[in-house]
Design an enzyme around this catalytic site. Structure first.
Site, PDB file in Angstrom:
ATOM      1  CG  ASP A  19      -1.875  -7.898   5.634  1.00  0.00           C
ATOM      2  OD1 ASP A  19      -1.897  -7.190   4.602  1.00  0.00           O
ATOM      3  OD2 ASP A  19      -0.954  -7.817   6.475  1.00  0.00           O
ATOM      4  CG  ASN A  67      -5.697  -0.069   4.555  1.00  0.00           C
ATOM      5  OD1 ASN A  67      -6.496  -0.957   4.870  1.00  0.00           O
ATOM      6  ND2 ASN A  67      -4.397  -0.232   4.741  1.00  0.00           N
TER       7      ASN A  67
HETATM    8  C1  IPE Z   1      -4.522  -4.431   7.809  1.00  0.00           C
HETATM    9  O1  IPE Z   1      -3.558  -4.632   6.842  1.00  0.00           O
HETATM   10  C2  IPE Z   1      -5.769  -3.900   7.209  1.00  0.00           C
HETATM   11  C3  IPE Z   1      -6.500  -4.805   6.340  1.00  0.00           C
HETATM   12  C4  IPE Z   1      -6.177  -6.028   6.026  1.00  0.00           C
HETATM   13  C5  IPE Z   1      -7.692  -4.286   5.798  1.00  0.00           C
HETATM   14  P1  IPE Z   1      -2.428  -3.542   6.536  1.00  0.00           P
HETATM   15  O2  IPE Z   1      -1.590  -4.117   5.452  1.00  0.00           O
HETATM   16  O3  IPE Z   1      -3.052  -2.232   6.298  1.00  0.00           O
HETATM   17  O4  IPE Z   1      -1.661  -3.499   7.913  1.00  0.00           O
HETATM   18  P2  IPE Z   1      -0.183  -3.007   8.270  1.00  0.00           P
HETATM   19  O5  IPE Z   1       0.014  -1.679   7.614  1.00  0.00           O
HETATM   20  O6  IPE Z   1       0.759  -4.036   7.758  1.00  0.00           O
HETATM   21  O7  IPE Z   1      -0.164  -2.954   9.771  1.00  0.00           O
HETATM   22  C1  IPE Z   2      -4.534  -6.434   2.360  1.00  0.00           C
HETATM   23  O1  IPE Z   2      -3.432  -6.698   1.577  1.00  0.00           O
HETATM   24  C2  IPE Z   2      -5.535  -5.523   1.705  1.00  0.00           C
HETATM   25  C3  IPE Z   2      -5.671  -4.234   2.376  1.00  0.00           C
HETATM   26  C4  IPE Z   2      -4.979  -3.824   3.378  1.00  0.00           C
HETATM   27  C5  IPE Z   2      -6.660  -3.330   1.861  1.00  0.00           C
HETATM   28  P1  IPE Z   2      -2.216  -5.692   1.444  1.00  0.00           P
HETATM   29  O2  IPE Z   2      -2.483  -4.796   0.296  1.00  0.00           O
HETATM   30  O3  IPE Z   2      -1.936  -5.012   2.737  1.00  0.00           O
HETATM   31  O4  IPE Z   2      -1.057  -6.702   1.091  1.00  0.00           O
HETATM   32  P2  IPE Z   2       0.459  -6.592   1.530  1.00  0.00           P
HETATM   33  O5  IPE Z   2       0.472  -6.501   3.023  1.00  0.00           O
HETATM   34  O6  IPE Z   2       1.001  -5.368   0.875  1.00  0.00           O
HETATM   35  O7  IPE Z   2       1.066  -7.857   1.019  1.00  0.00           O
HETATM   36 MG    MG Z   3      -0.737  -5.467   4.305  1.00  0.00          MG
END
Ligand code: IPE
Ligand code: IPE
Ligand code: MG
Length: 247
Positions: A19, A67
């Site tokens: 993340d 997602n």
């Molecule tokens: C969790 O991250 C899922 C992955 C890293 C694949 P998210 O960015 O989707 O999680 P939330 O929405 O902050 O809980």
């Molecule tokens: C994790 O990074 C990737 C996925 C969840 C697919 P994010 O895209 O959630 O990154 P932030 O949380 O917006 O920084």
């Molecule tokens: Mg995220």
């Protein structure tokens, strides 16, 4: 030079929630997709490092069942990155097997673009060497979806008269999870500053040690993995029992 505990204090299975890609990009004035591309590179580096230090399993959370709520463009960027990665992984699968590691894609792949579904199946070789490392890449994975799917499969067995409800045990459920046959994750790592699991390994994480840090995934290095493992090695895992010192 790595800084790691003695073998008996090493985790066997490490889960990683990748993340913070979006925030990493925003801080640099880049598009979110640049963060995802960098995150994919880091995943490869950490996977190789996990193999170097002798982990027996790693599970990387790449895309959750939630997602899909992201803008279509971002979902497309992510699917393209998975495609690029799996293509490369498919071309190098025998070489990887020789090095002693096996890749698996876990999650509901039926909802993925067809090309990805085919690649996800093709990269998975039957495991010949039981001491090799297993790397799970979790795409369209959700712990709740996984448990629901297990219940459905078990219900089918009951319906067919192959299984009696009184014989359903925790092991029955485990054997229907995507991670069947693997030890539960000893350590789950979540960078990015969020203090939650976001539907990652919901069943399997019952007794996992959790490690959180503010670093964004694209900045995560082998040293950070060492740091998490060193912290893990100091934890007192009781599993509901007592500490050594309380006996
Ligand atoms: C969790 O991250 C899922 C992955 C890293 C694949 P998210 O960015 O989707 O999680 P939330 O929405 O902050 O809980
Ligand atoms: C994790 O990074 C990737 C996925 C969840 C697919 P994010 O895209 O959630 O990154 P932030 O949380 O917006 O920084
Ligand atoms: Mg995220």
């Amino acid at each position: 030079m790595s800084n790691l505990p003695p073998k008996e204090f090493m985790p066997k299975h490490v889960g990683l929630i990748m993340d913070g890609n979006g925030r990493w990009a925003r801080e640099r004035g880049l598009d979110r997709s640049a963060g995802h591309a960098e995150g994919a590179k880091v995943m490869k580096r950490i996977m190789d490092y996990g193999h170097d230090i002798g982990l027996s399993a790693m599970t990387f959370y790449a895309f959750s069942t939630e997602n899909w709520k992201r803008p279509q463009h971002e979902v497309d960027v992510l699917m393209d990155l998975f495609k690029d990665y799996l293509k490369e992984a498919d071309e190098t699968k025998y070489e990887r097997e020789k090095r002693g590691f096996y890749l698996r894609v876990i999650g509901d792949i039926s909802a993925l673009p067809l090309e990805l579904q085919l690649l996800a199946k093709s990269v998975q070789l039957v495991m010949k060497d039981k001491s090799a490392m297993v790397v799970n890449l979790a795409i369209n994975y959700g712990g709740q979806q996984e448990i629901t799917r297990a219940c459905r499969q078990i219900a089918e067995e009951v319906k067919k008269g192959k299984l009696s409800p009184k014989d359903i045990t925790e092991e029955t459920i485990e054997s229907h999870l995507y991670t069947a046959g693997l030890p539960a994750p000893d350590l789950i790592i979540r960078p990015s500053g969020e203090l939650r699991l976001s539907n990652f390994l919901t069943w399997q994480s019952a007794y996992s040690e959790l490690w959180f840090d503010n670093i964004a995934w694209p900045d995560f290095t082998p040293d950070d993995l060492d740091r998490a493992i060193m912290d893990y090695a100091k934890r007192d895992r009781r599993f509901g029992g007592l500490s050594e010192k309380d006996h």
